[in-house]
Design an enzyme around this catalytic site. Sequence first.
Site, short mmCIF file in Angstrom:
data_model
loop_
_atom_site.label_atom_id
_atom_site.label_comp_id
_atom_site.label_asym_id
_atom_site.label_seq_id
_atom_site.Cartn_x
_atom_site.Cartn_y
_atom_site.Cartn_z
N ALA A 101 -4.24 0.27 0.34
CA ALA A 101 -2.87 0.54 0.76
C ALA A 101 -2.67 2.06 0.66
O ALA A 101 -2.29 2.58 -0.39
CB ALA A 101 -1.89 -0.22 -0.12
N SER A 140 3.58 6.07 -4.83
CA SER A 140 2.46 5.14 -4.62
C SER A 140 2.99 3.79 -4.15
O SER A 140 4.10 3.73 -3.58
CB SER A 140 1.66 4.99 -5.92
OG SER A 140 0.46 4.31 -5.70
N ASN A 141 2.26 2.72 -4.35
CA ASN A 141 2.68 1.37 -3.97
C ASN A 141 2.03 0.40 -4.95
O ASN A 141 1.18 0.79 -5.74
CB ASN A 141 2.30 1.09 -2.50
CG ASN A 141 0.80 1.19 -2.32
OD1 ASN A 141 0.03 0.43 -2.88
ND2 ASN A 141 0.36 2.19 -1.54
N PRO A 142 2.40 -0.90 -4.90
CA PRO A 142 1.95 -1.82 -5.96
C PRO A 142 0.53 -2.39 -5.79
O PRO A 142 0.18 -3.34 -6.50
CB PRO A 142 2.97 -2.97 -5.90
CG PRO A 142 3.94 -2.62 -4.83
CD PRO A 142 3.38 -1.53 -4.01
N SER A 143 -0.28 -1.87 -4.90
CA SER A 143 -1.62 -2.46 -4.70
C SER A 143 -2.41 -2.43 -6.01
O SER A 143 -2.51 -1.41 -6.67
CB SER A 143 -2.38 -1.70 -3.62
OG SER A 143 -3.73 -2.14 -3.59
#
Length: 211
Positions: free
Chosen positions: A91, A24-27
């Site tokens: 994101a 995943s990503n930090p959004s």
Amino acid sequence: MKRMKCLISAGPTREWLDPVRFISNPSSGKMGYALAKAAASRDMDVHLVSGPTDILPLKGIKISYVETALEMNAEMNRSFEESELIIMAAAVCDHRPLIQRKQKQKKKDAVSSIELIENPDVLKGMGKRKSSSQVLVGFAAETENHLANAREKIFEKNLDWILVNDVSSKSSGFQSDFNKVTILSKSGDVFEFDLLEKDSLAMKILDIIEP
Ligand code: PMT
């Protein structure tokens, strides 16, 4: 009078490797939710498509919850045609694991690499189907060559506007309550904002992009 239909995405996607692990990503979803709140305060009929976040549902706003890029793509496309203003603040992970295991991967069977396949580009897909009465807005999350990269994305994805943010700084972009954005139009207009709280930035963004 008919209310303007606004479709907004927010948050990250999760691309599962097995039942307990994902890419995943930090959004945090804060930017997309701020835009949804700002649009609703202007009496727009807002549909927010949200990846996993800790943010509570917003009153008076229809929310669809999704996890993966494939689910985000399906949900955005379901509402796309009836929407007049579409803003893609999510994101979305560009890739997902080729293999999603049904059972937890055992430590002893660990692999040293993960094979990835490309996810659909949700925004680009909508750009291909966009009518002249729809306004399509994307974000560009950049760490270098911000404006040049964003200009490429406007044309590659057939956007009306792109909102460029620097995601290498801790004080703006991902997770922060603040963001610093430059807005570019397909016809070459440029609007640059100072570092602002996402809620007030969202209002200023709508002042410019609202059709
Ligand atoms: O959620 P926060 O913590 O508040 O952080 C806000 C934010 C940094 C996530 C937000 O401001 C932001 O920049 N969102 C877009 C992040 C991104 O994916 O940027 P990108 O440059 O990789 O993608 C360009 C555009 O294509 C984006 O509008 C993106 O939503 C879209 N995209 C990307 C990949 C993909 N497979 N499908 C897409 O639709």
